[in-house]
Design an enzyme around this catalytic site. Structure first.
Site, PDB file in Angstrom:
ATOM      1  N   THR A 183      -4.865  -2.581   7.363  1.00 55.64           N
ATOM      2  CA  THR A 183      -3.738  -2.027   8.124  1.00 55.64           C
ATOM      3  C   THR A 183      -2.862  -3.191   8.542  1.00 55.64           C
ATOM      4  O   THR A 183      -3.365  -4.231   8.980  1.00 55.64           O
ATOM      5  CB  THR A 183      -4.188  -1.259   9.393  1.00 55.64           C
ATOM      6  OG1 THR A 183      -4.698  -2.185  10.344  1.00 55.64           O
ATOM      7  CG2 THR A 183      -5.242  -0.222   9.062  1.00 55.64           C
ATOM      8  N   GLU A 184      -1.544  -3.042   8.408  1.00 55.50           N
ATOM      9  CA  GLU A 184      -0.680  -4.216   8.570  1.00 55.50           C
ATOM     10  C   GLU A 184      -0.604  -4.718   9.997  1.00 55.50           C
ATOM     11  O   GLU A 184      -0.183  -5.851  10.230  1.00 55.50           O
ATOM     12  CB  GLU A 184       0.717  -3.947   8.006  1.00 55.50           C
ATOM     13  CG  GLU A 184       1.483  -2.854   8.693  1.00 55.50           C
ATOM     14  CD  GLU A 184       1.397  -1.559   7.911  1.00 55.50           C
ATOM     15  OE1 GLU A 184       0.341  -1.294   7.302  1.00 55.50           O
ATOM     16  OE2 GLU A 184       2.396  -0.811   7.908  1.00 55.50           O
ATOM     17  N   ASN A 185      -1.017  -3.888  10.951  1.00 56.49           N
ATOM     18  CA  ASN A 185      -1.030  -4.395  12.322  1.00 56.49           C
ATOM     19  C   ASN A 185      -2.166  -5.377  12.579  1.00 56.49           C
ATOM     20  O   ASN A 185      -2.248  -5.933  13.672  1.00 56.49           O
ATOM     21  CB  ASN A 185      -1.042  -3.256  13.352  1.00 56.49           C
ATOM     22  CG  ASN A 185      -1.999  -2.142  13.018  1.00 56.49           C
ATOM     23  OD1 ASN A 185      -2.267  -1.864  11.854  1.00 56.49           O
ATOM     24  ND2 ASN A 185      -2.544  -1.519  14.031  1.00 56.49           N
TER      25      ASN A 185
END
Lengths: 221, 223, 221, 223
Positions: free
Chosen positions: B52-54
């Site tokens: 997940t890019e976070n």
């Protein structure tokens, strides 16, 4: 750069010298890693004409999204505004300036601002609106957009724990932009859930060295 | 719908089909919308590592109502879990993984996708302007870019000759998955790889703006 | 990118496909964070004409310094060679090519190579030999040297612990260049002191995600 | 030596003098050589946070013979300790701290230092070529750059009109500390701030290549 121990302040005290027109960075991604307590203090404070640098503008009734809904922001630099209906509305009406930055570029621009680098050379955004008006360099046969560093007057960040020297420990993917912003502002205000004694955070587990932090505030929720 | 299945069924079909694309150990980033459904349908025995890019690898299923925390969320903001062997990191590292070619596949939704592999999915000027989030980095850096989209919306094809909306990325898409077909984007344009059992090529052509080549033998999509 | 679990190999097996002429990165700073066991295997292996990217060339009888003393290296890219008498001697005699890179620039160049960035814009080295032959950009009235990314065929890195998925945990300031190099090579070989089960390293404590690691080797000392 | 103290005594004098420059909470990076002695002489009550460029804040004294580990070393390779409140990080972060202006003071040795604040300390072409290590970043990024050097070596002044050796940094030095004097580098050249009790200005001029201005009243260096 500052004192050995960092002052622990009330949220109101910590944000009260943020002036109208200031540029502020606010950590977080969606609902995670947002300094909610500091935002509430800023809402109370009523400071206006802020330039807000953040990954996304959260929701109109959550976190720093409320600053926009409350009319305190004149410009947003962010990668995403889709969940805050007010941001979208004000932007479409021409009442709010929004600079869209691809998320990875935003992270690097903030890092460059805090790391003393002159810019970022990224392939992200080539052939899109993100390229417009920017210098493009050809390096070893490939094209890269030159993106400029970002800095702020104040960074409002959120961590799980701090010690009295300001060392910060994050948890989960609430870390996101917070450690980067700690490098890139003149005054760094860290909201934390827990304040521990110096030595309680293992040196190997410090994510943001305390020398970057100017003020510590305890979360109210 | 052209083939008498509901929109939800169509989305699930697309997600299931994409889920069969992965190899054991693949590192995959899923966008919001249809792509976010993909993780529910990974075949047994294939261990996909979700990014997940976070700032997370090893993203697991949604958290139970009483166990979730805002400290572990998916890219869409849903409280999720982390699997053993996962990791958390800051956003610069997360996008270093993306831009540096360390993510095998990203699956993204589309407003429009065209025969050159151009993708538009971040804004409709003057109307819907969510922003690009991490999508521009993902299409630039991921080794393969899959688009997951309904074949048509309100009768209008999502696969077009040339995107008219602002692009997320230029010549970046490798494969397009709809409820009706699977296309590969080649230097010569689209190549039809699979077709849904309910349709034939001529009806598919009516709901697909650009011409496409057809792989021989043409596979029937497993649904 | 690779298998879900990463192969645990003998040092000899792990380095045996490194060919003559390869570019290798080796982690470490002075005596800390150096993959000593992998270096011993490379010495045995006898591979020649290496380009070696490292912070410093250690000592002539310690770590990767031995590769230079053993005549296996044709070029060094490093910030410091002062402690290895053989490196200095060969360089002064014109028998070894050395590219000197300021240490912070070296870190950023490796990071850029692994992060898909086109280069680094740094003020470091302006007005010195480090500026020579390089493009200088003026950005917002300040000058920055454009430094190019570095990548390698193989990275030989050292961590304290790995799990079977290749997740790495470093300890102390032996971390140094190792996490950066893990991004910047086609094949990443991690030497570790301890191999643990998946789940034993807390996700919050992973310094190098396992997806970057191709091979795991246990330290022999 | 001009003033009848040994080289070791001269170096200790320089280190002691520099140690009195710091304020409580200052973040300081010490180079090798004379600078590395400075940490032994920090006055009581002043808590200086030492940074080592290999990735550490809160560097403590040398480790005991039986307790040291190669996993915690100073920039010179000596096994050291970490103080409570210290932290470890990778090299990019370490130099982000340096280049980004987060280090208050760096103290470095010199082969030559000149009246413009130019510093040469990383190579003598064809002879001694250690490399710049972290020095070029330190002189560029630290808020203040202090040079610690013997006033002369083999009778030759280390403070020169113009450096002849390859530079580490151009116009970067703020203060120069020797066993004989303390100079500030100003836009108009050197300013003598303090002089050792054993010498007078005319004898100091004989061992200092460039002219310098003299601060009034001139302080006698505490030794």
């Amino acid at each position: 750069m500052g004192s050995f121990f960092k002052p622990v302040m009330s949220p109101e005290e910590a944000v009260k010298d943020i002036p109208d027109g200031a540029t502020i960075m606010v950590g977080g991604f969606n609902i995670g890693g947002v300094p909610y307590t500091l935002i509430e203090a800023l809402l109370q404070h009523g400071v206006k004409d802020l330039t807000l640098i953040c990954n996304d503008t959260a929701y109109e009734d959550v976190g720093h999204g409320k600053l926009i809904a409350n009319g305190q922001v004149k410009k947003v630099i962010a990668s995403h505004i889709g969940l805050n209906k007010v941001t979208q509305k004000l932007y479409n009406e021409g009442k709010l300036d929004v600079e869209f930055v691809p998320q990875g570029t935003l992270a690097e621009r903030i890092r460059a601002g805090g790391f003393g680098l002159g810019g970022v050379l990224t392939p992200t955004g080539l052939g899109t609106l993100a390229e417009e008006g920017k210098q493009v360099l050809e390096i070893n046969g490939k094209r890269y957009i030159l993106e400029l560093p970002l800095r702020a007057d104040f960074a409002l960040i959120k961590a799980k724990k701090a010690d009295r020297m300001g060392n910060l420990y994050y948890w989960g993917n609430a870390r996101n932009f917070n450690p980067l912003m700690a490098f890139a502002a003149d005054v760094v205000i860290a909201e934390v859930e827990e304040l521990v004694e110096v030595g309680e955070i293992d040196p190997n587990d410090v994510h943001t060295p305390g020398i970057l932090v100017d003020r510590i505030v305890l979360s109210r929720r | 719908m052209l083939i008498g299945i509901s929109e939800v069924e169509a989305k699930v079909r697309i997600a299931k089909r994409i889920a069969r694309e992965f190899k054991d150990g693949d590192v995959v980033n899923l966008g919001i919308g249809i792509p976010s459904l993909v993780s529910d349908y990974i075949p047994e025995g294939v261990r996909v590592i979700f990014h997940t890019e976070n700032g997370m690898l090893g993203a697991g299923p949604k958290a139970r109502e009483d166990e979730g925390t805002p400290d572990i969320i998916g890219a869409g903001g849903v409280k999720i879990t982390v699997l053993p062997g996962g990791s958390f990191f800051s956003s610069d590292i997360s996008f270093g993984l993306i831009r540096g070619g360390h993510i095998d596949v990203t699956v993204l939704g589309a407003l429009e996708v065209d025969e050159e592999g151009n993708l538009a999915n971040w804004m409709i000027p003057g109307k819907l302007i969510p922003g690009m989030g991490g999508a521009m980095d993902l299409v630039t850096g991921a080794r393969k870019v899959f688009v997951a989209t309904l074949h048509t919306v309100k009768g209008r094809p999502k696969i077009v000759k040339r995107c008219s909306l602002p692009l997320t990325g230029k010549r970046v898409v490798n494969k397009i998955f709809t409820e009706l077909a699977v296309f590969e984007v080649t230097p010569e344009g689209l190549l039809l790889k699979e077709i849904a059992p309910e349709v034939d090529v001529s009806s598919l052509k009516r709901v697909t703006e650009p011409d496409f080549k057809i792989e021989e033998p043409l596979k029937i999509m497993e649904v």
